[in-house]
Design a protein around this motif. Sequence first.
Motif, PDB file in Angstrom:
ATOM      1  N   ILE A 118       0.758  -1.083   0.087  1.00  0.00           N
ATOM      2  CA  ILE A 118      -0.038  -0.013   0.113  1.00  0.00           C
ATOM      3  C   ILE A 118       0.907   1.272   0.041  1.00  0.00           C
ATOM      4  N   GLY A 119       0.556   2.173  -1.174  1.00  0.00           N
ATOM      5  CA  GLY A 119       1.178   3.655  -0.979  1.00  0.00           C
ATOM      6  C   GLY A 119       0.215   4.491  -1.113  1.00  0.00           C
ATOM      7  N   VAL A 120       0.231   5.705  -1.127  1.00  0.00           N
ATOM      8  CA  VAL A 120      -0.645   6.715  -1.412  1.00  0.00           C
ATOM      9  C   VAL A 120       0.099   7.829  -2.144  1.00  0.00           C
ATOM     10  N   CYS A 121      -0.772   8.366  -3.081  1.00  0.00           N
ATOM     11  CA  CYS A 121      -0.408   9.342  -4.051  1.00  0.00           C
ATOM     12  C   CYS A 121      -0.506  10.798  -3.259  1.00  0.00           C
ATOM     13  N   TYR A 122       0.702  11.730  -3.312  1.00  0.00           N
ATOM     14  CA  TYR A 122       0.776  13.074  -2.850  1.00  0.00           C
ATOM     15  C   TYR A 122       0.463  13.889  -3.816  1.00  0.00           C
ATOM     16  N   GLY A 123      -0.790  14.441  -3.982  1.00  0.00           N
ATOM     17  CA  GLY A 123      -1.263  15.727  -4.877  1.00  0.00           C
ATOM     18  C   GLY A 123      -0.892  17.021  -4.288  1.00  0.00           C
TER      19      GLY A 123
END
Length: 337
Positions: free
Chosen positions: A30-35
């Motif tokens: 699991i990763g998370v996109c950093y907008g």
Amino acid sequence: MFLESTTQMSSILVLLLLGLLSSIAGAEAIGVCYGVLGNNLPSKQEVVDLYKSNGIGKMRIYFPEAETLDALRGSGIELIMDVARESLQAMTDQNAATDWVRTNVVPYAQDVNFKYISVGNEVRPNQNEAQYILSAMRNIQNAISSANLQGQIKVSTAIDSTLISNSYPPNDGVFNSESYVRPIIEFLKSNGSPLLANVYPYFAYIYDKQNIPLDYALFTQQGQNSVGYQNLFDAMLDSTYAALEKMGASDVKIVVSESGWPSAGGDAASTQNAATYYANLISHAKGGNGTPKRPGGSIETYLFAMFDENNKNGEESERHFGLFTPDKSPKYQLSFN
């Protein structure tokens, strides 16, 4: 008796070790996109600290930025970094691509855990930038290899589901623009790179509510449907695998480079639905069951996105995909690790 006890203890230790390895693999899924399209977001260092404190070991950023890369030094966080759409044409020149890598990758590569470079995001065949993708990918790959980083960093591009036709049943999935896609897939095969795919059951659901039940999109459906699927995420992912198989690329892995559900601003966009989707997606991606077409193993998945982005263009829902509010408070009770 002693031998039997020793054997039993060894078996228990092996099972514990396998369980530990499985949980580690799941956590790494699991990763998370950093907008960053907001005028009220925390500092780059605060963001990296928030990733670390929540056990989020993977990040995607949509363009290189020195302040973010400096904050990532020594964090161990695995990184997808995009070549932004507006830079694609320049990257068709090898010297420019080499300069891009020398500026944005090489000075950080010892301390920042680059994993993938995404050359473009959701560039479609009918868009002007499509003509630059393959050449840019090749030139970035050449620059990565010249810097002796080819063993660490894989070069790819991120597609969306509009490139897939006949997606139901999933086995019938096919790329609808072969002349555009085939050379890209051949590049991925020859370099051992994955295909990055943005997979959004939310959008599939809101555009076809007559045929797609909400519980199928939210992972809450009980039992499989007539073609053997229990959730829309797996069906969408497997339709892309089916399309790869039809191009002779069954060995190309898919990394889900975006997936999310908005908490406001559109049909079925609510805090409850978003919380359900994210929690179930994390559990599913980490669970080790894979998909019907690719059973077993975790599914490397990047959730979209870290924060609500109040300056983002498009539908109102586009501004409500955040897992955290800009003051760093969690919107949902999620366990990433």
